[in-house]
Design an enzyme around this catalytic site. Sequence first.
Site, mmCIF file in Angstrom:
data_model
loop_
_atom_site.group_PDB
_atom_site.id
_atom_site.type_symbol
_atom_site.label_atom_id
_atom_site.label_comp_id
_atom_site.label_asym_id
_atom_site.label_seq_id
_atom_site.Cartn_x
_atom_site.Cartn_y
_atom_site.Cartn_z
ATOM 1 N N GLU A 15 -21.660 12.692 24.498
ATOM 2 C CA GLU A 15 -20.778 11.931 25.377
ATOM 3 C C GLU A 15 -21.405 10.585 25.754
ATOM 4 O O GLU A 15 -22.633 10.422 25.724
ATOM 5 C CB GLU A 15 -20.503 12.726 26.660
ATOM 6 C CG GLU A 15 -19.808 14.063 26.440
ATOM 7 C CD GLU A 15 -18.311 13.931 26.236
ATOM 8 O OE1 GLU A 15 -17.840 12.810 25.966
ATOM 9 O OE2 GLU A 15 -17.615 14.947 26.349
ATOM 10 N N ASP A 58 -20.983 21.517 16.713
ATOM 11 C CA ASP A 58 -20.984 21.906 18.118
ATOM 12 C C ASP A 58 -20.237 23.208 18.360
ATOM 13 O O ASP A 58 -19.577 23.735 17.480
ATOM 14 C CB ASP A 58 -20.367 20.791 18.983
ATOM 15 C CG ASP A 58 -19.106 20.197 18.363
ATOM 16 O OD1 ASP A 58 -18.388 20.930 17.646
ATOM 17 O OD2 ASP A 58 -18.834 19.006 18.576
ATOM 18 N N ASN A 80 -13.132 8.486 23.857
ATOM 19 C CA ASN A 80 -14.177 7.771 24.587
ATOM 20 C C ASN A 80 -15.356 7.408 23.698
ATOM 21 O O ASN A 80 -16.375 6.903 24.173
ATOM 22 C CB ASN A 80 -14.657 8.583 25.798
ATOM 23 C CG ASN A 80 -15.299 9.914 25.397
ATOM 24 O OD1 ASN A 80 -15.375 10.263 24.224
ATOM 25 N ND2 ASN A 80 -15.750 10.658 26.384
ATOM 26 N N HIS A 123 -17.116 9.590 21.713
ATOM 27 C CA HIS A 123 -18.121 10.618 21.451
ATOM 28 C C HIS A 123 -17.994 11.162 20.041
ATOM 29 O O HIS A 123 -16.911 11.169 19.459
ATOM 30 C CB HIS A 123 -18.027 11.759 22.487
ATOM 31 C CG HIS A 123 -16.904 12.722 22.276
ATOM 32 N ND1 HIS A 123 -15.873 12.863 23.165
ATOM 33 C CD2 HIS A 123 -16.652 13.629 21.293
ATOM 34 C CE1 HIS A 123 -15.037 13.796 22.743
ATOM 35 N NE2 HIS A 123 -15.487 14.280 21.600
#
Length: 243
Positions: free
Chosen positions: A143, A67, A136, A138
């Site tokens: 996400e 990314d 979380n 990801h």
Amino acid sequence: MNKIICKNYDEMSNIAADMVISQVRQKPDSVLGLATGSTPIGMYKKLIQMYKAGQADFSQVKTFNLDEYYKIDKDNPQSYNYYMHENFFKHVNINPQNIHIPNGSAENAEEECSNYDKMIEQSGGIDLQVLGIGVNGHIGFNEPATELNSKTHLTRLSIDTIRANARFFDSIDQVPTQAITVGMATILKAKKIILLISGKNKAEIMGKILNGKITTNIPASLLQLHPDTTIIVDEEAAYKLVS
């Protein structure tokens, strides 16, 4: 999924580096999928040490990073392009033409994403994918959501991710709100995957990955579907695990 529980961060980093080197020795022209963030830094340091000791050769290796922030210039100290060169690439003998990182300043993000997927396919796919994980759940910048994009795409970052990454910036207002990320399908197509998890703040999500259901609300849980995934975790992140 296989799991290796390590005493500490250093042991986790050493084991991860050994797995990367083993892959490169078996296949000198391996295609590596690489991650950024604080967790893999120890692994990169160990890989650099092994290279300088004559134990590693990256001259034929190709890399694809997961990314990059959008929009951000590649020379920005907070860009993942800058991170990778400072923490790994400039210290080893990798061919610059074999380094691939999404262009965070591309004028046409959709075209950039499409071309990135094509380059991965043309390289024969990822042999070994290194992953970190967000609190979380990801991976990359995929996400939590009711639906996940399978291909490389432009995504909006969650507030949890923005807050977590704010420590790398002077203020939270400077954290980009979007990023280009490789999609879940490409990640799951990798022949081998190693997932690095470190620290007490990752203990809760660690338990959910191993003991919970497969859900797009925890993207990393989809790794349960992969036939060759190894989780390398330190004791701090593993203390809540149910044996």
